[in-house]
Design a protein around this motif. Structure first.
Motif, short mmCIF file in Angstrom:
data_model
loop_
_atom_site.label_atom_id
_atom_site.label_comp_id
_atom_site.label_asym_id
_atom_site.label_seq_id
_atom_site.Cartn_x
_atom_site.Cartn_y
_atom_site.Cartn_z
N ASN A 110 0.84 -1.20 0.00
CA ASN A 110 0.00 0.00 0.00
C ASN A 110 0.87 1.25 0.00
N ALA A 111 0.23 2.39 -0.20
CA ALA A 111 0.88 3.68 0.02
C ALA A 111 0.30 4.22 1.32
N ALA A 112 1.13 4.87 2.11
CA ALA A 112 0.66 5.34 3.42
C ALA A 112 1.30 6.67 3.76
N GLY A 113 0.66 7.39 4.66
CA GLY A 113 1.21 8.64 5.16
C GLY A 113 2.07 8.35 6.38
N GLY A 114 3.27 8.89 6.40
CA GLY A 114 4.16 8.66 7.55
C GLY A 114 3.81 9.60 8.69
N VAL A 115 3.67 9.06 9.90
CA VAL A 115 3.45 9.92 11.06
C VAL A 115 4.64 9.87 12.03
N ASN A 116 5.59 8.99 11.75
CA ASN A 116 6.82 8.93 12.54
C ASN A 116 7.74 10.06 12.07
N PRO A 117 8.17 10.94 12.99
CA PRO A 117 8.99 12.09 12.57
C PRO A 117 10.32 11.69 11.94
N GLY A 118 10.75 10.45 12.14
CA GLY A 118 12.00 9.99 11.52
C GLY A 118 11.82 9.53 10.08
N PHE A 119 10.59 9.52 9.60
CA PHE A 119 10.35 9.01 8.25
C PHE A 119 10.49 10.11 7.20
N GLU A 120 10.79 9.65 5.98
CA GLU A 120 10.84 10.58 4.84
C GLU A 120 9.97 10.04 3.72
N ALA A 183 -1.55 2.18 10.94
CA ALA A 183 -2.92 2.42 11.41
C ALA A 183 -3.83 2.51 10.19
N ALA A 184 -4.93 1.79 10.23
CA ALA A 184 -5.87 1.82 9.10
C ALA A 184 -7.08 2.67 9.46
N VAL A 185 -7.41 3.60 8.58
CA VAL A 185 -8.60 4.44 8.74
C VAL A 185 -9.51 4.17 7.53
N SER A 186 -10.76 4.61 7.64
CA SER A 186 -11.67 4.32 6.52
C SER A 186 -11.39 5.23 5.33
N GLY A 187 -10.89 6.46 5.58
CA GLY A 187 -10.85 7.43 4.50
C GLY A 187 -12.28 7.79 4.15
N PRO A 188 -12.59 8.38 3.00
CA PRO A 188 -11.64 8.76 1.96
C PRO A 188 -10.92 10.09 2.20
N THR A 189 -11.28 10.81 3.28
CA THR A 189 -10.55 12.05 3.54
C THR A 189 -9.16 11.70 4.03
N PHE A 190 -8.16 12.47 3.62
CA PHE A 190 -6.87 12.39 4.27
C PHE A 190 -7.05 13.00 5.66
N TYR A 198 -2.96 12.54 16.56
CA TYR A 198 -3.68 11.53 17.35
C TYR A 198 -3.21 10.12 16.98
N ILE A 199 -3.05 9.91 15.67
CA ILE A 199 -2.62 8.58 15.19
C ILE A 199 -1.20 8.28 15.66
N ARG A 200 -0.35 9.30 15.66
CA ARG A 200 1.03 9.13 16.15
C ARG A 200 1.02 8.80 17.64
N VAL A 201 0.21 9.56 18.40
CA VAL A 201 0.14 9.36 19.85
C VAL A 201 -0.33 7.93 20.18
#
Ligand code: HPA
Length: 272
Positions: A110-120, A183-190, A198-201
């Motif tokens: 999949n493609a995902a949004g990174g929430v870990n501050p160490g990610f690029e 973490a999986a969310v329903s979307g479709p909104t980013f 919240y997801i990071r916490v």
């Protein structure tokens, strides 16, 4: 459910000549792996009894049966998402079919949004665990004990042996990757900035809109799972910018060759 699965299997068996050992769901960023498969049969979803009907015009989706190295594989080109309006049971039905066809490993991407501050952006992340924030579960409702248990164990959803195998191959090519919680969310909104936070916490490293329903159904049926994300954008404070689906696809496409290289070699060297 079992009757439907059997009906679908009967159709597929009639159309194919080999027994697939590995199932691959080609998510955003892994489409290129389809070109590496020496195809034997290709079945459009619309011809397969009981398969969900695609909601996206022009993206009909198909099952590709063929060889990757010396392995018989089946790839789902095109996956079904919860945000498209399918029920969780509908969108995971193909996974049940693949398991009953005899696959011994399910590979999800999949493609995902990174929430870990160490990610690029452009990082690969092997999924070591997940958090289901979709507000639904494909196993809700009456349980068919012939498919799996009422209360499936999820203490090791993502197969550690396969993760080690992936690690070895990535290292041999000096390809850097992250390991983390999806973490999986329903979307479709980013996500809003507050939602990313919240997801990071909660303990996640990345967030996306797929994979978890498929992984749950696979584990229900005791099918080993390996999953990997391409980090296509960042939900990290200070780095959040406006994003679009096109940018997610572009970012994933840039990393695809790396991902294809590792997975192709990983599959060919797997001992199942
Ligand atoms: N959020 C949710 N899903 C996603 C994202 C994101 O930032 N990027 C790619 N899929």
């Amino acid at each position: 459910m079992l009757k439907k699965i059997e009906e679908t299997i009967a159709y597929i068996r009639h159309e194919i000549t080999t027994n697939p050992e590995i199932g691959i769901v080609l998510g955003t960023g892994l489409g290129g792996l389809a070109n590496e498969i020496i195809p034997e049969s290709s079945l459009p979803y619309k011809d397969i009894p009981n398969f969900p009907e695609s909601t996206v015009k022009g993206h009909e989706g198909r099952l590709i049966f063929g060889k990757l190295g010396d392995k018989n594989v089946v790839a789902m080109q095109g996956r079904f998402h919860y945000y498209e309006g399918y029920s969780m049971q509908e969108l995971t039905f193909p996974i049940r079919v693949l398991k009953k066809l005899g696959i011994k490993l399910l590979i999800l991407s999949n493609a995902a949004g990174g929430v870990n501050p160490g990610f690029e952006i452009g990082d690969l992340m092997v999924i070591k665990d997940h958090i289901n924030l979709m507000g639904n579960n494909p196993l809700l409702g009456p349980n068919d004990d012939s498919l799996g248990p009422r209360f499936p164990d999820m203490s090791e959803t993502y197969d550690k042996k396969i993760i080690r195998h992936f690690t070895k191959i990535a290292r041999s090519h000096s390809i850097h990757f992250q390991t983390g919680v999806y973490a999986a969310v329903s979307g479709p909104t980013f996500e809003t900035p507050a939602e990313y936070k919240y997801i990071r916490v909660l303990g996640a490293d990345a967030v996306g809109m797929s994979t978890v329903p498929e992984a749950i159904v696979a584990r229900h049926m005791m099918l080993p799972v390996f999953a990997v994300s391409i980090i296509s954008d960042l939900g990290v404070e200070g780095k959040i910018v406006e994003i679009s689906h096109e940018e997610v696809i572009d970012a994933a496409a840039r990393v695809e060759p790396k991902m294809t290289l590792i997975l192709k070699e990983m599959i060919s060297k797997l001992e199942l």
